[in-house]
Write a protein that holds these residues in place. Structure first.
Motif, mmCIF file in Angstrom:
data_model
loop_
_atom_site.group_PDB
_atom_site.id
_atom_site.type_symbol
_atom_site.label_atom_id
_atom_site.label_comp_id
_atom_site.label_asym_id
_atom_site.label_seq_id
_atom_site.Cartn_x
_atom_site.Cartn_y
_atom_site.Cartn_z
ATOM 1 N N ARG A 109 21.726 6.807 4.171
ATOM 2 C CA ARG A 109 21.015 5.563 4.522
ATOM 3 C C ARG A 109 19.515 5.808 4.616
ATOM 4 N NH1 ARG A 109 25.093 5.145 8.369
ATOM 5 N NH2 ARG A 109 23.622 5.489 10.095
ATOM 6 N N SER A 164 16.679 3.861 2.436
ATOM 7 C CA SER A 164 15.584 3.096 3.050
ATOM 8 C C SER A 164 14.214 3.568 2.585
ATOM 9 C CB SER A 164 15.682 3.192 4.577
ATOM 10 O OG SER A 164 16.831 2.519 5.040
ATOM 11 N N PRO A 224 12.719 0.047 0.684
ATOM 12 C CA PRO A 224 12.470 -0.405 2.060
ATOM 13 C C PRO A 224 12.751 -1.884 2.302
ATOM 14 C CG PRO A 224 10.405 0.020 0.897
ATOM 15 C CD PRO A 224 11.494 0.556 0.030
#
Length: 258
Positions: free
Chosen positions: A77, A81, A85
């Motif tokens: 994860r 990200s 984003p």
């Protein structure tokens, strides 16, 4: 929340960054399949399940879909990200998807469904899909008709253990016609081009059951792979290699019952 298989939890946690650099992307022709077979259009609500570091999520975002990613491994994860984003990434599993009933039109699972190929997972995917929703399963599969690719498989296979694998076909047993239609299947030729260190070493060291090995065993696998690169006529001395794959894509439609 059901546990994640140990090989996935340990391997993908240990090698999340290697996964990002070592895994191939997807062929451009797959975009047509995503639009045509899965019906993905801009702003369509799509769930990328078992999204990993976001390699497939990036493709969906490029189609301007309204993508949500679900991934149980924290290190994966984090990588997702960093790279994407703007995409929401949630902690969850296929048996416990943190979304409401009938909230997405498409669920995709790339390089992932064999980890959670159960009736319980299909019931949960069925739950979050809107009526007439689609499920897409995609795998990049090594083309073992090429001799040096078959040699790589021979190096890796002894370490496989009980890790679920696409090539066994056991994932198909979850589909009994109750939750989803028979699949529409498409196959695309694909190559991953780059340095041997990335497309062979990085790719193989990111395999879950290899990444989960003790360091000494992982080093032994790497040594065998480097020996192959150094001695095989098709690989020896090359700065760039083209690793051949077949991208296999399976499209299902949600059944009204379930």
């Amino acid at each position: 929340m059901p546990p994640v298989h140990d090989a996935a939890q340990r391997g993908f946690s240990a090698e999340a960054s290697t996964y990002t650099s070592g895994r191939p992307d997807y062929p451009a022709a797959l975009e047509g399949w995503l639009r045509g077979t899965l019906g993905i259009v801009p702003a369509l609500p799509v769930l990328d399940l078992g999204a990993g570091t976001g390699k497939f999520t990036r493709l969906l975002a490029g189609l301007q879909a309204n993508v949500t990613a679900v991934e149980p491994v924290a290190a994966m994860r984090d990588e997702l990200s960093l790279g994407l984003p703007k995409v929401p990434v949630l902690d969850g599993t296929a048996q416990g998807i943190p979304l409401g009933d009938q909230t997405v039109q498409v669920v995709t699972c790339a390089q992932a469904f064999h980890w959670f190929a159960t009736a319980a997972a299909l019931a949960e995917i069925h739950r979050v899909l809107a009526p007439g929703g689609r499920l897409g399963l995609v795998w990049n599969v090594r083309d073992e008709s090429v001799d040096w690719v078959a040699a790589i498989t021979a190096i890796l296979t002894p370490y496989e253990g009980d890790a679920p694998r696409f090539h066994t076909g056991l994932w198909r047993q979850a589909f009994d016609g109750h939750y989803f239609s028979e699949p529409r299947v498409a196959t695309f030729e694909h190559t991953h081009e780059g340095s041997p260190e990335d497309v062979i070493l990085g790719r193989c060291l990111s395999v879950s059951f290899i990444a989960a090995l003790p360091q000494a065993e992982k080093n032994a696998v790497a040594a065998q792979l480097r020996e192959l690169v150094a001695t095989h006529p098709a690989l020896r001395g090359r700065e760039t290699v083209a690793f051949p794959y077949q991208t296999q894509a399976y499209g299902f439609v949600k059944q009204p019952h379930g």
